[in-house]
Design a protein around this motif. Structure first.
Motif, PDB file in Angstrom:
ATOM      1  N   PRO A 136      12.043 -35.762  79.833  1.00 19.35           N
ATOM      2  CA  PRO A 136      10.627 -35.771  79.458  1.00 19.35           C
ATOM      3  C   PRO A 136       9.805 -36.538  80.487  1.00 19.35           C
ATOM      4  O   PRO A 136      10.277 -37.501  81.087  1.00 19.35           O
ATOM      5  N   THR A 137       8.573 -36.126  80.646  1.00 21.27           N
ATOM      6  CA  THR A 137       7.667 -36.836  81.540  1.00 21.27           C
ATOM      7  C   THR A 137       7.216 -38.129  80.855  1.00 21.27           C
ATOM      8  O   THR A 137       7.495 -38.363  79.670  1.00 21.27           O
ATOM      9  N   LYS A 138       6.494 -38.948  81.614  1.00 20.39           N
ATOM     10  CA  LYS A 138       6.006 -40.205  81.046  1.00 20.39           C
ATOM     11  C   LYS A 138       5.073 -39.925  79.862  1.00 20.39           C
ATOM     12  O   LYS A 138       5.125 -40.599  78.843  1.00 20.39           O
ATOM     13  N   LYS A 139       4.230 -38.905  79.988  1.00 25.47           N
ATOM     14  CA  LYS A 139       3.326 -38.549  78.893  1.00 25.47           C
ATOM     15  C   LYS A 139       4.121 -38.078  77.677  1.00 25.47           C
ATOM     16  O   LYS A 139       3.800 -38.453  76.545  1.00 25.47           O
ATOM     17  N   ASP A 140       5.143 -37.244  77.920  1.00 26.01           N
ATOM     18  CA  ASP A 140       5.978 -36.777  76.807  1.00 26.01           C
ATOM     19  C   ASP A 140       6.629 -37.958  76.090  1.00 26.01           C
ATOM     20  O   ASP A 140       6.681 -38.007  74.861  1.00 26.01           O
ATOM     21  N   ARG A 141       7.134 -38.911  76.866  1.00 23.43           N
ATOM     22  CA  ARG A 141       7.808 -40.065  76.274  1.00 23.43           C
ATOM     23  C   ARG A 141       6.837 -40.889  75.437  1.00 23.43           C
ATOM     24  O   ARG A 141       7.162 -41.357  74.343  1.00 23.43           O
ATOM     25  N   ARG A 142       5.620 -41.063  75.922  1.00 28.68           N
ATOM     26  CA  ARG A 142       4.621 -41.826  75.146  1.00 28.68           C
ATOM     27  C   ARG A 142       4.278 -41.106  73.846  1.00 28.68           C
ATOM     28  O   ARG A 142       4.098 -41.737  72.811  1.00 28.68           O
ATOM     29  N   ASP A 143       4.149 -39.785  73.931  1.00 34.33           N
ATOM     30  CA  ASP A 143       3.870 -39.014  72.714  1.00 34.33           C
ATOM     31  C   ASP A 143       5.005 -39.161  71.700  1.00 34.33           C
ATOM     32  O   ASP A 143       4.756 -39.299  70.497  1.00 34.33           O
TER      33      ASP A 143
END
Length: 124
Positions: free
Chosen positions: A107-114
């Motif tokens: 997952p990208t950083k944005k995916d991980r934050r979500d």
């Protein structure tokens, strides 16, 4: 005025060094001819410039004495770039999505934050 200095003055390049490099690489043409950075620019010259995969077409109206503010750049040049050149960059964004499909790989950083936000909401 030299072409590299002119392109820097009318804000096509952030530094004069980048304008010089573009001329050396052959990305700048005046009246259909590739030019060196030291080539002089005169009013009524037609400049073709390739930057960020867009072919800009510029007509020189006047020569500025120094770098000019963004609001008054149009006094010194006329941008005749066709609209299709800018629409082409929009299509390039879609083609980049093709290479990495969503959900594949890490997952990208944005995916991980979500995911973290979702898990925090579920606990409380």
């Amino acid at each position: 005025m030299r072409i590299d200095k002119y392109l820097w003055c009318v804000r096509y390049f952030k530094t004069r060094n980048k304008a010089t490099e573009a001329c050396k690489k052959g990305h700048v043409k005046i009246n259909e001819q590739q030019v060196k950075p030291s080539r002089e620019v005169f009013p009524t010259d037609k400049i073709e410039l390739r930057k960020n995969q867009i072919n800009y077409q510029i007509e020189v109206l006047d020569i500025p004495k120094n770098r000019v503010g963004a609001k008054i750049v149009d006094l010194y040049r006329k941008d005749t770039t066709p609209q299709e050149a800018f629409e082409h960059t929009g299509l390039l964004k879609y083609s980049k999505d093709y290479y990495r499909k969503k959900g594949s790989g890490r997952p990208t950083k944005k995916d991980r934050r979500d995911i973290d936000d979702y898990l925090e909401d579920g606990e409380g």
